[in-house]
Scaffold this motif. Structure first.
Motif, PDB file in Angstrom:
ATOM      1  N   GLN A   1       9.917  -8.731  16.256  1.00 49.09           N
ATOM      2  CA  GLN A   1      11.380  -8.582  16.273  1.00 49.09           C
ATOM      3  C   GLN A   1      12.022  -9.778  16.971  1.00 49.09           C
ATOM      4  OE1 GLN A   1      11.922  -4.759  18.174  1.00 49.09           O
ATOM      5  NE2 GLN A   1      11.826  -3.649  16.237  1.00 49.09           N
ATOM      6  N   GLU A   2      11.462 -10.161  18.108  1.00 48.10           N
ATOM      7  CA  GLU A   2      11.997 -11.313  18.837  1.00 48.10           C
ATOM      8  C   GLU A   2      11.824 -12.598  18.032  1.00 48.10           C
ATOM      9  OE1 GLU A   2      13.778 -11.207  21.473  1.00 48.10           O
ATOM     10  OE2 GLU A   2      13.335  -9.222  22.284  1.00 48.10           O
TER      11      GLU A   2
ATOM     12  N   MET B   1      10.424 -11.860  28.076  1.00 51.71           N
ATOM     13  CA  MET B   1      11.549 -12.531  27.416  1.00 51.71           C
ATOM     14  C   MET B   1      12.544 -13.110  28.422  1.00 51.71           C
ATOM     15  SD  MET B   1      10.802 -12.710  24.293  1.00 51.71           S
ATOM     16  CE  MET B   1      12.353 -13.333  23.625  1.00 51.71           C
TER      17      MET B   1
ATOM     18  N   LEU C   1       8.079 -17.121  21.276  1.00 51.64           N
ATOM     19  CA  LEU C   1       8.949 -17.709  20.251  1.00 51.64           C
ATOM     20  C   LEU C   1       8.430 -19.042  19.712  1.00 51.64           C
ATOM     21  CD1 LEU C   1      12.453 -16.903  21.770  1.00 51.64           C
ATOM     22  CD2 LEU C   1      11.056 -15.540  20.182  1.00 51.64           C
TER      23      LEU C   1
ATOM     24  N   GLN D   1      10.404  -7.103  28.052  1.00 50.19           N
ATOM     25  CA  GLN D   1      11.646  -7.457  28.736  1.00 50.19           C
ATOM     26  C   GLN D   1      11.376  -8.504  29.818  1.00 50.19           C
ATOM     27  OE1 GLN D   1      13.701  -4.180  30.614  1.00 50.19           O
ATOM     28  NE2 GLN D   1      15.515  -5.422  30.997  1.00 50.19           N
TER      29      GLN D   1
ATOM     30  N   GLN E   1      14.407 -12.877  15.218  1.00 53.88           N
ATOM     31  CA  GLN E   1      15.734 -13.269  15.715  1.00 53.88           C
ATOM     32  C   GLN E   1      15.815 -14.764  15.990  1.00 53.88           C
ATOM     33  OE1 GLN E   1      16.837 -10.810  19.068  1.00 53.88           O
ATOM     34  NE2 GLN E   1      16.486  -8.925  17.926  1.00 53.88           N
TER      35      GLN E   1
ATOM     36  N   ARG F   1       8.526 -16.549  27.339  1.00 52.05           N
ATOM     37  CA  ARG F   1       9.421 -16.530  26.168  1.00 52.05           C
ATOM     38  C   ARG F   1       9.035 -17.644  25.186  1.00 52.05           C
ATOM     39  NH1 ARG F   1      14.691 -14.661  25.352  1.00 52.05           N
ATOM     40  NH2 ARG F   1      15.793 -15.823  23.751  1.00 52.05           N
TER      41      ARG F   1
END
Length: 118
Positions: A7-8, A82, A92, A79, A11, A88
């Protein structure tokens, strides 16, 4: 965890990662090792890095590793990760294509590990 990671990544415009059984074994073994030997670091007490541990299992193409301790759910860990620039960046990194996740539940934990591959 895979769903949350993807999901991350979606985005951020990255393709999804897929589960890799070898990376999952690596991550699971490391989470358990941290718990059993009472340390929390990417480098184990023997001086081995994530890449050293991967090589010892015959795994090539390790890209990065995230670790966490104490969060009681995958959502809580994500959480924290990220909100941490280095963690993070691993999640990503659009170059990563595979993911293995390990968690060891026990007193003082749980211990979480994500291992990303190319």
């Amino acid at each position: 965890m895979l769903k949350l990671v993807n999901q991350e990544r979606a985005q951020a415009g990255c393709s999804p990662v897929r589960v890799d059984a070898e990376l999952a074994e690596l991550a699971g073994l490391f989470s358990t090792d941290m718990a059993e030997r009472g340390f929390f670091d990417h480098t184990d007490p023997d001086g081995n890095s994530p890449w050293d541990r991967a090589e010892a299992l015959g795994i090539g193409g390790l890209g990065g590793e995230n670790i966490a301790r104490g969060q009681q759910s995958a959502e809580a860990v994500m959480q924290i990760w990220m909100n941490s620039p280095g963690h993070r960046a691993n999640i990503l990194n659009c170059d990563y294509k595979t993911l293995g996740v390990g968690v060891h539940f026990g007193s003082g934990g749980p211990w979480w590990t994500q291992d990303f591959g190319f």
